[in-house]
Write a protein that holds these residues in place. Structure first.
Motif, mmCIF file in Angstrom:
data_model
loop_
_atom_site.group_PDB
_atom_site.id
_atom_site.type_symbol
_atom_site.label_atom_id
_atom_site.label_comp_id
_atom_site.label_asym_id
_atom_site.label_seq_id
_atom_site.Cartn_x
_atom_site.Cartn_y
_atom_site.Cartn_z
ATOM 1 N N UNK A 173 0.831 -1.195 0.000
ATOM 2 C CA UNK A 173 0.000 0.000 0.000
ATOM 3 C C UNK A 173 0.871 1.252 0.000
ATOM 4 N N UNK A 174 0.413 2.280 -0.691
ATOM 5 C CA UNK A 174 1.091 3.567 -0.663
ATOM 6 C C UNK A 174 0.421 4.397 0.417
ATOM 7 N N UNK A 175 0.869 4.196 1.662
ATOM 8 C CA UNK A 175 0.195 4.777 2.821
ATOM 9 C C UNK A 175 1.217 5.059 3.907
ATOM 10 N N UNK A 176 1.054 6.206 4.579
ATOM 11 C CA UNK A 176 1.948 6.545 5.689
ATOM 12 C C UNK A 176 1.096 6.854 6.913
ATOM 13 N N UNK A 177 1.634 7.623 7.854
ATOM 14 C CA UNK A 177 0.872 8.123 9.003
ATOM 15 C C UNK A 177 0.411 9.537 8.669
#
Length: 268
Positions: free
Chosen positions: A159-163
């Motif tokens: 996934x291309x996801x951060x905080x």
């Protein structure tokens, strides 16, 4: 003792960075009650110090409540945080819940405990926020944490996801904020040493040697040594996302793309 000029400069830099993040993402508003989660580590101590300073001069009025979750880890010094929080005069709540035994009983030896431990902690934090009437929950994650999470999700989660600097909790009851989102870990570590915080090490997740996050941390440290500024560049990229140059049909109408189309409309 009077703080050194170096420590004062660090404090100012951290306060300015946190203040900018708070303003950019509208993290704190008039009348907010902010539950500040304190673990006993350098990041959460710094977060509390910065928020107390900003609270005194902010253009809006808001209330801070510090909270520590005593997870009943063996050897945890239960007197340290209450003593420190009382000394600095901040309102606080110590919540006792034996999540340590739950994690140890459910996770086989050698397996990563972070996921379950985090879920249990979140549940207690959200419940406490409701009990004290807090509408915002402040966590001590900094810029490096956000970048490391991006690569963790990219390499291991697909996934291309951060905080995010700010998010709504799953139940929709609270907003989680990360005021240190623009602060780098090196500055925080130096500031914490200068402040001589009574650091409490974690002997649950912090004692695991082969965590994926640690591998990402080592990778980014190597990149920053060889190509200084990589962490800053990656964080900047998170603020300049171009959906038309990725591949997610839910974010951009690739199927409906035609010659002469207005990309701005396609992207909305």
């Amino acid at each position: 003792m009077e703080p050194s000029n170096t420590l004062l400069r660090l404090r100012k830099r951290l306060e300015n960075s946190a203040g900018k993040a708070i303003a950019d993402y509208n993290m704190i508003e008039e009348g907010d009650t902010v539950l500040v989660c304190i673990s006993g580590g350098k990041d959460s101590y710094t977060l509390l110090t910065v928020l107390i300073a900003l609270c005194k001069r902010a253009p809006v009025d808001f209330r801070l409540i510090a909270m520590n979750l005593d997870q009943k880890q063996p050897g945890f010094p239960t007197d340290v945080l209450p003593g420190y929080l009382a000394k600095i005069g901040v309102e606080y709540r110590i919540v006792e819940q034996d999540t340590y035994s739950v994690v140890k009983n459910m996770i086989p030896p050698g397996k990563t405990t972070c996921s379950l431990c985090s879920r249990l902690r979140r549940g207690v934090i959200y419940r406490t926020a409701k009990e004290v009437g807090a509408n915002k929950i402040a966590l001590g994650h900094h810029r490096d944490d956000i970048v490391h999470t991006l690569f963790l999700n990219l390499f291991f989660g697909g996934q291309l996801k951060a905080m995010p600097p700010k998010l709504v909790t799953d139940d929709g009851a609270h907003i989680v904020i990360r005021p240190l989102a623009y602060c780098n870990e090196i500055d925080i570590a130096r500031f914490a040493r200068g402040m001589e915080y009574p650091i409490i090490p974690c002997n649950l997740c912090g004692s695991q040697d082969n965590l994926q996050r640690q591998k990402v941390r080592e990778m980014m440290a190597d990149w920053d040594r060889r190509y200084p500024g990589r962490t800053e560049v990656v964080f900047s990229a998170l603020q300049r996302v171009i959906p038309s140059h990725l591949a997610d049909n839910a974010l951009f109408d690739f199927r409906g793309l035609r010659p002469g189309a207005d990309l701005g409309e396609q992207n909305s």
